[in-house]
Design an enzyme around this catalytic site. Structure first.
Site, PDB file in Angstrom:
ATOM      1  N   LYS A   1       0.859  -1.179   0.000  1.00 38.29           N
ATOM      2  CA  LYS A   1       0.000   0.000   0.000  1.00 38.29           C
ATOM      3  C   LYS A   1       0.899   1.233   0.000  1.00 38.29           C
ATOM      4  O   LYS A   1       1.663   1.454   0.937  1.00 38.29           O
ATOM      5  CB  LYS A   1      -0.919  -0.008   1.222  1.00 38.29           C
ATOM      6  CG  LYS A   1      -1.821   1.216   1.265  1.00 38.29           C
ATOM      7  CD  LYS A   1      -2.828   1.132   2.393  1.00 38.29           C
ATOM      8  CE  LYS A   1      -3.687   2.393   2.416  1.00 38.29           C
ATOM      9  NZ  LYS A   1      -4.626   2.378   3.545  1.00 38.29           N
TER      10      LYS A   1
ATOM     11  N   LYS B   1      -2.054  -1.647  -3.868  1.00 40.69           N
ATOM     12  CA  LYS B   1      -2.933  -0.487  -3.839  1.00 40.69           C
ATOM     13  C   LYS B   1      -2.142   0.793  -3.835  1.00 40.69           C
ATOM     14  O   LYS B   1      -1.195   0.874  -3.061  1.00 40.69           O
ATOM     15  CB  LYS B   1      -3.769  -0.590  -2.556  1.00 40.69           C
ATOM     16  CG  LYS B   1      -4.632   0.595  -2.250  1.00 40.69           C
ATOM     17  CD  LYS B   1      -5.263   0.423  -0.908  1.00 40.69           C
ATOM     18  CE  LYS B   1      -6.100   1.655  -0.620  1.00 40.69           C
ATOM     19  NZ  LYS B   1      -6.663   1.617   0.708  1.00 40.69           N
TER      20      LYS B   1
HETATM   21  C1  PBG Z   1      -7.159   3.302   5.303  1.00 40.32           C
HETATM   22  C2  PBG Z   1      -7.579   3.241   3.885  1.00 40.32           C
HETATM   23  C3  PBG Z   1      -7.435   4.237   2.906  1.00 40.32           C
HETATM   24  C4  PBG Z   1      -8.019   3.732   1.738  1.00 40.32           C
HETATM   25  C5  PBG Z   1      -8.500   2.471   2.036  1.00 40.32           C
HETATM   26  N1  PBG Z   1      -8.196   2.176   3.363  1.00 40.32           N
HETATM   27  C6  PBG Z   1      -6.948   5.612   2.995  1.00 40.32           C
HETATM   28  C7  PBG Z   1      -5.582   5.940   3.359  1.00 40.32           C
HETATM   29  O1  PBG Z   1      -4.700   5.097   3.519  1.00 40.32           O
HETATM   30  O2  PBG Z   1      -5.374   7.141   3.527  1.00 40.32           O
HETATM   31  C8  PBG Z   1      -8.081   4.453   0.433  1.00 40.32           C
HETATM   32  C9  PBG Z   1      -9.074   3.935  -0.542  1.00 40.32           C
HETATM   33  C10 PBG Z   1      -9.368   4.836  -1.666  1.00 40.32           C
HETATM   34  O3  PBG Z   1      -8.718   5.880  -1.877  1.00 40.32           O
HETATM   35  O4  PBG Z   1     -10.296   4.499  -2.427  1.00 40.32           O
HETATM   36  N2  PBG Z   1      -8.169   2.853   6.159  1.00 40.32           N
END
Ligand code: PBG
Length: 328
Positions: free
Chosen positions: A197, A249
């Site tokens: 991520k 992601k």
């Molecule tokens: C954190 C989380 C995020 C997203 C999914 N889970 C945000 C982040 O890390 O700031 C982002 C998903 C998206 O942008 O569609 N709980």
């Protein structure tokens, strides 16, 4: 000059031949819909930066789950938007917290038609907006956060979530949560590790969606977008810690990482087409600068082609309906 003997165009001559020669296919079952449930509302609240996506009440989320099941998608991933936040994200572990309440309601609604999954992270529940708890001097405390994740995992499993999405990027989170679940008799609750991520600008609209209070950024825990090898390393660590599924992601800008992870993983590899990827296509399509449907289909197909077995996408239901409509 001789005429060419080798003619790849032959397999592109008719729609039926192109269909038969297609290396990648999309199916409703490969799609998962992220879904925002907000505490204290009775009607859906549209999200400005994500046209077509809303925050849901429990009731409207129930209707959406029914629609999703009818469309044949594989699952929904729930995010909670609480009314009150605090330093340790108490709402995340409270059985009466919005995410746990919504999980119970939607698991009951879904039955066996699709898999109800939950985001396991503290950022929606903390007043500072970070994915973990903080030290005295304001840094994210990895190991103290693991204790919160263990409790959050137990609460989510108790609410009936079948697949916990570990999105916090803390070191050791998969092993910690696995141990906590096994110790409580939840051996069958599966773990989806958001392994690679990245600290991405493409999460912008999501932060509107969950009304994030974050100041600063997540660069001390999420991956540096420059790093490809490190994405693979994170996936290998999560596999070793007992993850059931690993994820990359965002998706569209990280197809190289996705392909690398798919090449080495012996467990399923998924990808999350995030809010900014959605917003960009919607915005361009709203100007008629691109063909919306073709761009949506191509974007998700490309993520599958790069190696994702399943794609989390805000278009999951609409795309699934297109796919079924095409087939009949
Ligand atoms: C954190 C989380 C995020 C997203 C999914 N889970 C945000 C982040 O890390 O700031 C982002 C998903 C998206 O942008 O569609 N709980």
């Amino acid at each position: 000059m001789d005429n060419p003997v080798i003619r790849p165009r032959r397999l592109r001559t008719s729609p039926a031949l192109r269909r038969l020669a297609s290396e990648t296919r999309l199916n409703p079952a490969d799609l998962v819909l992220p879904l925002f449930v907000r505490e204290g509302i009775t009607e859906p609240v549209p999200i400005q930066s994500m046209p077509g996506v809303s925050q849901h009440s429990i009731d409207s989320a129930r209707r959406l789950v029914t629609e999703a099941a009818e469309a044949g998608i594989g699952g929904v991933m729930l995010f909670g938007v609480p009314e009150v936040r605090d330093a340790i994200g108490s709402g995340a572990t409270d059985p009466d917290g919005i995410l746990n309440v919504a999980t119970r309601a939607l698991v009951a609604e879904a039955g066996d038609a699709l898999v109800v999954q939950t985001d396991l992270c503290l950022d929606e529940f903390t007043d500072h907006g970070h994915c973990g708890v903080l030290t005295q001097d304001g840094r994210v405390d990895n190991d103290a956060t693991l204790e919160r994740y263990r409790d959050m995992a137990r609460a989510q499993a108790a609410s009936g979530s079948q697949l916990l999405g570990l999105s916090g990027m803390m070191d050791g989170q998969v092993a910690a949560v696995r141990e906590a679940l096994d110790g409580d008799g939840y051996q069958d609750t599966a773990l989806l590790a958001y392994s690679a991520k990245y600290a991405s600008a493409y999460y912008g609209p999501f932060r509107d969606a969950v009304e994030s209070t974050l100041e600063g950024d997540r660069r001390t825990y999420q991956l540096n977008p420059a790093n490809r090898r490190e994405g693979v390393r994170e996936a290998l660590i999560d596999i070793a810690e007992g993850a059931d599924v690993v994820m990359v992601k965002p998706a569209g800008s990280y197809l190289d990482v996705l392909a690398d992870v798919a090449a080495i993983s012996d467990i399923p590899v998924w990808a999350y087409q995030v809010s900014g990827e959605y917003a960009m296509i919607e915005a361009a399509a709203a100007h008629q600068w691109i063909d919306r449907r073709r761009a949506v289909e191509e974007s998700v197909l490309s993520i599958r082609r790069a190696g994702a077995a399943v794609v989390l996408t805000y278009w999951a239901v609409e795309l699934a309906n297109w796919l079924t409509e095409k087939r009949s």
